[in-house]
Design a protein around this motif. Structure first.
Motif, PDB file in Angstrom:
ATOM      1  N   LEU A   1       0.858  -1.175   0.000  1.00  0.00           N
ATOM      2  CA  LEU A   1       0.000   0.000   0.000  1.00  0.00           C
ATOM      3  C   LEU A   1       0.899   1.231   0.000  1.00  0.00           C
ATOM      4  CD1 LEU A   1      -2.907   1.162   0.241  1.00  0.00           C
ATOM      5  CD2 LEU A   1      -2.604   1.117   2.732  1.00  0.00           C
ATOM      6  N   THR A   2       0.780   2.072  -1.015  1.00  0.00           N
ATOM      7  CA  THR A   2       1.620   3.267  -1.120  1.00  0.00           C
ATOM      8  C   THR A   2       1.085   4.373  -0.210  1.00  0.00           C
ATOM      9  OG1 THR A   2       0.324   4.193  -2.938  1.00  0.00           O
ATOM     10  CG2 THR A   2       2.155   2.706  -3.529  1.00  0.00           C
ATOM     11  N   TRP A   3       1.895   5.418  -0.059  1.00  0.00           N
ATOM     12  CA  TRP A   3       1.463   6.551   0.753  1.00  0.00           C
ATOM     13  C   TRP A   3       0.231   7.222   0.141  1.00  0.00           C
ATOM     14  CZ3 TRP A   3       2.679   7.171   5.560  1.00  0.00           C
ATOM     15  CH2 TRP A   3       3.888   6.674   6.050  1.00  0.00           C
ATOM     16  N   SER A   4       0.195   7.346  -1.185  1.00  0.00           N
ATOM     17  CA  SER A   4      -0.981   7.955  -1.813  1.00  0.00           C
ATOM     18  C   SER A   4      -2.202   7.056  -1.648  1.00  0.00           C
ATOM     19  CB  SER A   4      -0.718   8.233  -3.298  1.00  0.00           C
ATOM     20  OG  SER A   4      -0.425   7.026  -3.993  1.00  0.00           O
ATOM     21  N   GLY A   5      -2.005   5.741  -1.758  1.00  0.00           N
ATOM     22  CA  GLY A   5      -3.104   4.800  -1.555  1.00  0.00           C
ATOM     23  C   GLY A   5      -3.615   4.836  -0.132  1.00  0.00           C
ATOM     24  N   LEU A   6      -2.698   4.958   0.842  1.00  0.00           N
ATOM     25  CA  LEU A   6      -3.096   5.039   2.246  1.00  0.00           C
ATOM     26  C   LEU A   6      -3.869   6.331   2.512  1.00  0.00           C
ATOM     27  CD1 LEU A   6      -2.990   3.943   5.149  1.00  0.00           C
ATOM     28  CD2 LEU A   6      -0.784   5.104   5.417  1.00  0.00           C
ATOM     29  N   ALA A   7      -3.412   7.436   1.925  1.00  0.00           N
ATOM     30  CA  ALA A   7      -4.114   8.711   2.109  1.00  0.00           C
ATOM     31  C   ALA A   7      -5.527   8.635   1.544  1.00  0.00           C
ATOM     32  CB  ALA A   7      -3.334   9.841   1.437  1.00  0.00           C
ATOM     33  N   ARG A   8      -5.672   7.976   0.395  1.00  0.00           N
ATOM     34  CA  ARG A   8      -6.977   7.824  -0.227  1.00  0.00           C
ATOM     35  C   ARG A   8      -7.902   6.980   0.657  1.00  0.00           C
ATOM     36  NH1 ARG A   8      -4.679   7.241  -4.872  1.00  0.00           N
ATOM     37  NH2 ARG A   8      -4.632   4.977  -4.723  1.00  0.00           N
ATOM     38  N   LEU A   9      -7.385   5.858   1.149  1.00  0.00           N
ATOM     39  CA  LEU A   9      -8.165   4.971   2.017  1.00  0.00           C
ATOM     40  C   LEU A   9      -8.572   5.695   3.299  1.00  0.00           C
ATOM     41  CD1 LEU A   9      -9.276   2.169   2.803  1.00  0.00           C
ATOM     42  CD2 LEU A   9      -6.976   1.577   3.611  1.00  0.00           C
ATOM     43  N   THR A  10      -7.639   6.452   3.871  1.00  0.00           N
ATOM     44  CA  THR A  10      -7.932   7.202   5.098  1.00  0.00           C
ATOM     45  C   THR A  10      -9.016   8.236   4.859  1.00  0.00           C
ATOM     46  OG1 THR A  10      -5.649   6.892   5.874  1.00  0.00           O
ATOM     47  CG2 THR A  10      -6.927   8.668   6.892  1.00  0.00           C
ATOM     48  N   GLU A  11      -8.949   8.918   3.721  1.00  0.00           N
ATOM     49  CA  GLU A  11      -9.983   9.906   3.384  1.00  0.00           C
ATOM     50  C   GLU A  11     -11.355   9.244   3.293  1.00  0.00           C
ATOM     51  OE1 GLU A  11     -11.001  13.378   0.078  1.00  0.00           O
ATOM     52  OE2 GLU A  11      -9.517  11.828  -0.394  1.00  0.00           O
ATOM     53  N   GLN A  12     -11.417   8.107   2.615  1.00  0.00           N
ATOM     54  CA  GLN A  12     -12.699   7.420   2.460  1.00  0.00           C
ATOM     55  C   GLN A  12     -13.255   6.972   3.810  1.00  0.00           C
ATOM     56  OE1 GLN A  12     -11.420   4.419  -0.279  1.00  0.00           O
ATOM     57  NE2 GLN A  12     -11.387   5.818  -2.036  1.00  0.00           N
ATOM     58  N   LEU A  13     -12.381   6.445   4.660  1.00  0.00           N
ATOM     59  CA  LEU A  13     -12.834   6.017   5.984  1.00  0.00           C
ATOM     60  C   LEU A  13     -13.263   7.207   6.836  1.00  0.00           C
ATOM     61  CD1 LEU A  13     -10.204   3.234   6.737  1.00  0.00           C
ATOM     62  CD2 LEU A  13     -12.686   2.922   6.689  1.00  0.00           C
ATOM     63  N   ALA A  14     -12.516   8.292   6.759  1.00  0.00           N
ATOM     64  CA  ALA A  14     -12.855   9.485   7.541  1.00  0.00           C
ATOM     65  C   ALA A  14     -14.218  10.034   7.114  1.00  0.00           C
ATOM     66  CB  ALA A  14     -11.771  10.548   7.381  1.00  0.00           C
ATOM     67  N   CYS A  15     -14.428  10.103   5.807  1.00  0.00           N
ATOM     68  CA  CYS A  15     -15.719  10.601   5.304  1.00  0.00           C
ATOM     69  C   CYS A  15     -16.853   9.647   5.683  1.00  0.00           C
ATOM     70  CB  CYS A  15     -15.650  10.786   3.790  1.00  0.00           C
ATOM     71  SG  CYS A  15     -14.575  12.158   3.282  1.00  0.00           S
ATOM     72  N   GLY A  16     -16.582   8.341   5.630  1.00  0.00           N
ATOM     73  CA  GLY A  16     -17.588   7.369   6.038  1.00  0.00           C
ATOM     74  C   GLY A  16     -17.929   7.481   7.503  1.00  0.00           C
ATOM     75  N   LEU A  17     -16.916   7.666   8.357  1.00  0.00           N
ATOM     76  CA  LEU A  17     -17.154   7.818   9.796  1.00  0.00           C
ATOM     77  C   LEU A  17     -17.906   9.112  10.086  1.00  0.00           C
ATOM     78  CD1 LEU A  17     -13.705   6.557  11.145  1.00  0.00           C
ATOM     79  CD2 LEU A  17     -15.922   5.477  11.553  1.00  0.00           C
ATOM     80  N   HIS A  18     -17.584  10.154   9.337  1.00  0.00           N
ATOM     81  CA  HIS A  18     -18.308  11.409   9.503  1.00  0.00           C
ATOM     82  C   HIS A  18     -19.779  11.216   9.147  1.00  0.00           C
ATOM     83  CE1 HIS A  18     -19.274  15.681   9.326  1.00  0.00           C
ATOM     84  NE2 HIS A  18     -19.766  15.478   8.105  1.00  0.00           N
ATOM     85  N   GLN A  19     -20.015  10.523   8.049  1.00  0.00           N
ATOM     86  CA  GLN A  19     -21.388  10.232   7.633  1.00  0.00           C
ATOM     87  C   GLN A  19     -22.131   9.426   8.698  1.00  0.00           C
ATOM     88  OE1 GLN A  19     -22.654  12.033   5.084  1.00  0.00           O
ATOM     89  NE2 GLN A  19     -22.938  10.421   3.558  1.00  0.00           N
ATOM     90  N   ALA A  20     -21.405   8.521   9.368  1.00  0.00           N
ATOM     91  CA  ALA A  20     -22.024   7.673  10.397  1.00  0.00           C
ATOM     92  C   ALA A  20     -22.304   8.437  11.680  1.00  0.00           C
ATOM     93  CB  ALA A  20     -21.123   6.481  10.689  1.00  0.00           C
ATOM     94  N   GLY A  21     -21.648   9.612  11.838  1.00  0.00           N
ATOM     95  CA  GLY A  21     -21.931  10.429  13.010  1.00  0.00           C
ATOM     96  C   GLY A  21     -20.796  10.580  13.999  1.00  0.00           C
ATOM     97  N   LEU A  22     -19.590  10.094  13.660  1.00  0.00           N
ATOM     98  CA  LEU A  22     -18.449  10.264  14.572  1.00  0.00           C
ATOM     99  C   LEU A  22     -18.052  11.737  14.597  1.00  0.00           C
ATOM    100  CD1 LEU A  22     -16.316   8.803  16.362  1.00  0.00           C
ATOM    101  CD2 LEU A  22     -14.838   8.729  14.338  1.00  0.00           C
TER     102      LEU A  22
END
Length: 648
Positions: free
Chosen positions: A33-54
């Motif tokens: 997993l590259t640094w750019s790939g990790l940043a992308r995955l982190t963004e998606q998870l962060a946005c998903g958690l925000h959507q869930a209400g965290l």
């Protein structure tokens, strides 16, 4: 340290987008997993958690082994200003109740079915726990629990949100400040409820960078992340320093493949508690005992040379040319292949901490060319307090204070520390915080020790555990149980020890043998046995352990302060001490008080002069079932040596 973990992630992704950030072994193949790939995955998870209400300031529980998506979840929570709370993946379900309720956790990440089952089991006691996301779907297909979903659904939700709100993720990261809470680690205390240790981005990154500067770590390091993420040591080595330096973290396929994966990766920077180094050496010695006479003879001859010459070479001290050449020949024939077999061919820096390491064990690794050193720290200090310079590694000290650290010894012998890495406090526990943090910034470690003439810190024991014998010929003599226990654990045949003596007229101990080492020893002597309990009570095994105890007694006799701590009697327990049975903490520290209560008949028999005692103990098996183990344990007296008086 005016930055945060998510900002460092974006920095690496911008500067080195195609460089490897993490590797995970899946179905026998390493996936990168590259640094750019990790940043992308982190963004998606962060946005998903925000959507869930965290929301900012909330806590998110994370349970599982080291996995890229677990690390990305930690980063995602921090990106939103939330606080990840890693819990031990081998903890029993009941152990999760207090942290979840104490931190008012609504959301949890679980690696697999085992962790999901624990969280579902405690849900009735944690009614606020509303959502659980899992990474590994195996075994969970037919689960229909409310709020339970795959992390893939979270990623998909986040991907859609990020596409519609491209500025959300970087803006959320910019809102975080270095002094914001970055993580909370629950201590696995030996008494009472665990305490939540609160750390900021600044405290964790300051110590990560101080440790990296001390050992000249760069982005070229390779690390194997195999210890529990809930332990702050693993978090510092494979998370804080990873983001501070930008090196590669490698996640093994499973706990059972760690040794294979270690050899394949060949880490340059490695950490393990002493028990791991002990187990590796035990495996080596067992294999050598089973080798042919020629190979065994060559190994022992080379090791005699290594013990005499190797440590001096590691410490860059003068060594005779002939000895240097002989060691290089030994390196070609034995030491090099041995390092390769252990997975340490590329190790530049190796650390151990948590418990004392035996001088023979320490010397073995340094003598074959492995730069093994010790460090000192705790959860509350963000690990790094003292480290050993490359040419000053010693088995009896834990190093020198590193950049930013001040150390003071109180009148009662307690070590006090002042450092930029100190905890912000214990969560919801101001009294406990006030007990350990003084108004002028000194942290009370509860460890007793002193600074030696070379500026190295030497730890004796926990302050509360250092006691005095009462009555008998050694009335008033100092008793340091951990010191005695560690000296016995230095022997490869002894795995765990519990020592008693404070307020008593003599020292007695309960011993766990190392089943693998003693089993191999028994097999070479054609000594049959049927499991741990049977082996532990063999008269021959008692003689083996008695020899170890009496060697320690002879050593203690030469110590002016601790000559009275010689062991008078011992027994070998009928079962291995286990965290699942409450006898050890999750970091494998002995819960001496709990054991004294649980095994009160055995403690009584040790001090009543009895020579055997029946005991029946309830145990928990790996599959969750309960049962009992019973045995009549022998109790053996040992030889006590007269104190050796120093020459006038």
């Amino acid at each position: 340290m005016d930055t945060t973990f998510p900002r460092l992630l974006l920095q690496h992704a911008a500067q080195r987008p195609a460089a490897a950030a993490m590797r995970e072994k899946d179905y026998g193949i390493w996936q990168t997993l590259t640094w750019s790939g990790l940043a992308r995955l982190t963004e998606q998870l962060a946005c998903g958690l925000h959507q869930a209400g965290l929301r900012r300031g909330e806590h998110l529980v994370v349970m599982g082994a080291n996995r890229p998506r677990l690390y990305a979840t930690l980063l995602a929570a921090q990106s939103l200003g939330a606080v990840p709370v890693p819990l031990y993946q081998d903890a029993a379900a009941a152990e999760c109740v207090f942290p979840i309720n104490n931190a008012e956790v609504r959301f949890a990440f679980a690696e697999d079915q085992e962790q999901v089952d624990k969280l579902l089991e405690v849900r009735p006691q944690c009614p606020q726990l509303q959502a659980i996301w899992f990474d590994e779907p195996r075994g969970l297909r037919h689960y229909a629990e409310p709020g339970l979903a795959s992390i893939d659904t979270l990623i998909e939700s986040g991907r859609a949100f990020a596409a519609d709100h491209p500025g959300f993720f970087p803006e959320a990261i910019e809102q975080a400040a270095p002094d914001d809470v970055a993580a909370m680690f629950f201590t696995s205390g030996t008494t009472g409820h665990p305490k939540g240790v609160v750390h900021s981005h600044r405290t964790l990154l300051d110590r990560a960078r101080a440790g990296a500067a001390f050992d000249r770590l760069t982005e070229r390091e390779e690390v194997l992340a195999y210890l529990p993420p809930a332990w702050i040591g693993q978090n510092i080595f494979s998370y804080a320093q990873w983001l501070a330096c930008g090196y590669v973290v490698n996640c093994p396929e499973s706990a059972g493949t760690v040794m294979i994966d270690l050899k394949e990766i060949g880490p340059t920077y490695y950490f393990a508690p002493p028990r791991v180094f002990e187990a590796l050496l035990t495996t080596v010695m067992i294999r050598m005992e089973d080798a042919g006479a020629l190979k065994r003879g060559l190994f022992h001859a080379c090791m005699r040379l290594a013990r005499r010459v190797g440590p001096a070479l590691m410490d860059r001290q003068p060594v005779r040319t002939l000895d240097r050449l002989a060691w290089r020949l030994g390196d070609l024939l034995v030491y090099g292949p041995l390092r390769n077999n252990l997975g340490f061919s590329r190790v530049r820096v190796a650390y151990t901490a948590g418990e004392a390491i035996g001088p023979d064990l320490f010397t073995f690794y340094r003598s074959i060319g492995i730069n093994l050193k010790q460090l000192y720290g705790s959860t509350e200090t963000a690990v790094f307090v003292c480290l050993q310079p490359d040419d000053q590694a010693r088995a009896d000290t834990v190093g020198v204070p590193i950049d930013g650290v001040e150390i003071r010894v109180a009148d009662n012998g307690e070590i006090l520390v002042r450092s930029p890495g100190l905890l912000k406090g214990y969560y919801k526990n101001p009294q406990a915080t006030a007990d350990v943090l003084s108004a002028d910034g000194w942290y009370h470690t509860s460890d007793a020790g002193f600074i030696d003439g070379n500026g190295h810190l030497k730890i004796i024991d926990r302050v509360k555990d250092v006691g005095r014998l009462s009555g008998g010929p050694n009335d008033g003599a100092m008793f340091a149980p951990k010191y005695v226990e560690n000296k016995l654990k230095f022997f490869p045949h002894i795995k765990e020890v519990v020592a008693y003596g404070d307020g008593r007229d003599r020292v007695c101990v309960m011993v766990n043998i190392d089943f693998d080492a003693v089993g191999n020893w028994a097999e070479r002597r054609n000594l049959p046995y049927a499991g741990y309990t049977d082996l532990a009570q063999k008269p021959e095994v008692y003689e083996l352990v008695r020899d170890c105890v009496e060697k320690v007694n002879a050593d203690l006799a030469a110590d002016e302060k601790l000559a009275g701590s010689q062991v008078s009697r011992f027994l070998i327990l009928h079962k291995e001490l286990d965290a699942d049975d409450g006898e050890l903490t999750r970091t494998n520290k002995v819960r001496r008080g709990f054991i004294a209560g649980k095994y009160q008949p055995l403690v009584g028999a040790l001090y009543d002069g009895r020579h055997e005692q029946f005991i029946e103990t309830q145990v928990k098996f790996e599959d969750g079932r309960s049962g009992s183990v019973s045995a009549t344990l022998k109790i053996v007296d040992t030889r006590i040596f007269p104190p050796v008086r120093a020459a006038a």
